[in-house]
Scaffold this active site. Structure first.
Site: not given
Length: 339
Positions: A137, A162
């Protein structure tokens, strides 16, 4: 472009985790359309509406698609799937997503993004998988101030759990590549959007609220930049990457990380204006400060992607949002009398 570029092999067996998810659905659809056999895995969790995931799966149903409702953290079940289908290529897109959600629900992220990914790595190790492609990501860049973000930049300052789990995935993949010679490619996705997208993403929730006449929350007063990347560009990049594992680097490891972004950031304010035009309706806006875990801007340097595959994501925002709205309105019943 790399020499001896391979195309997708229709005799290969492709395992797509997160197959009922946004990117997983579109990738599986493309693979099936090319005549490939796909093994889909998804736990169909309720992080967002399960009916949307089920609708995606219905569109994938065919003889070459085998679906398993399984959690990646279930090591025995995952290993059974690898054995049963003699998987040759793995595209790991299953993960607990969402930056803000990770602040409230940290343990879910460790199970899905770390334990689940370890199970995938172990299966790749024991089943002689030819290439593992996995989702990282853009959030791994955290508080980096240098732009555009390059895969050569240090990424040691995550600002959400995350992001930390995604950076951990890259480190785990590197270790398995080095120890067990599994070719791995990590993909740092930049704000992916499009039809059948994720309802938790800002553009999606904005669209719903605008159509329902509700106000939208605009963080940092709209002064944020995002490298919005249209889903078809992501899938085309994956189509190039999956059949072409990394070549050996200086350490004799077959390990690579790519940014996949539009390479053209858009200010949030401008994004909302474009979305309003596509929806044919103006938003009521509530402006708020920056939220914990958010970053000011994302901007992908895609030089490696261009050099290795002669490819750069480049769908204009207006075109991508028009395509999203063309799906979104009829899917949710926002027809002309609602506008």
């Amino acid at each position: 472009m790399r020499p001896n570029m391979m195309r997708l092999d229709t005799d290969a067996i492709y395992l797509v985790t997160g197959a009922a998810g946004f990117i997983g659905f579109h990738l599986t659809k493309r693979l099936l359309g090319l005549g490939c056999t796909v093994i889909g895995v998804d736990n169909l969790n309720d992080y967002y509406e399960v009916t949307l995931k089920e609708d995606r799966l219905r569109l994938l149903a065919c003889e070459q698609f085998f679906f398993y409702k399984v959690d990646l953290a279930d090591r025995k079940e995952i290993d059974t799937i690898f054995t049963r289908h003699q998987v040759t290529h793995v595209i790991n897109l299953a993960a607990q997503a969402g930056v803000r959600h990770s602040i409230d629900n940290p343990y879910v992220y460790l199970q899905s993004n770390l334990v689940g990914f370890l199970n995938i790595l172990e299966c790749c190790r024991h089943h002689a998988v030819k290439h593992l492609v996995y989702a990282s990501s853009s959030s791994v860049y955290g508080l980096n101030s240098k732009i555009p973000y390059s895969t050569n930049d240090k990424v040691d300052n995550p600002v959400s759990l995350y992001a930390a789990t995604k950076k951990s995935n890259e480190l785990m993949a590197h270790a398995y590549t080095h120890l067990y010679h599994i070719p791995t490619t990590g993909l740092r996705f930049f704000t992916v959007y499009g039809p059948y997208g994720r309802p938790d993403m800002a553009y999606f929730s904005f669209s719903k609220r605008i159509m329902e006449g509700k106000s939208i929350t605009v963080f940092n007063h709209g002064d944020m930049w995002r490298d919005f990347t249209y889903i078809d560009d992501i899938i085309t990049a994956l189509e190039h990457i999956i059949p072409n594992p990394p070549e050996e680097n200086e350490a004799k490891d077959r390990y690579k990380i790519y940014n996949i972004g539009n390479n053209k950031p858009v200010r949030l304010r401008q994004f909302i204006e474009t979305l309003e035009q596509c929806l044919g309706k103006t938003a009521e806006k509530e402006y708020l400060p920056m939220q914990p875990g958010d970053v000011y801007q994302t901007y992908a340097d895609v030089t490696d992607l261009m050099e290795d595959f002669d490819f750069r994501p480049n769908t204009p925002l207006e075109q991508g949002l028009e395509a999203f709205v063309s799906w979104f309105k009829p899917y949710y019943g926002y027809l002309s009398h609602h506008v």
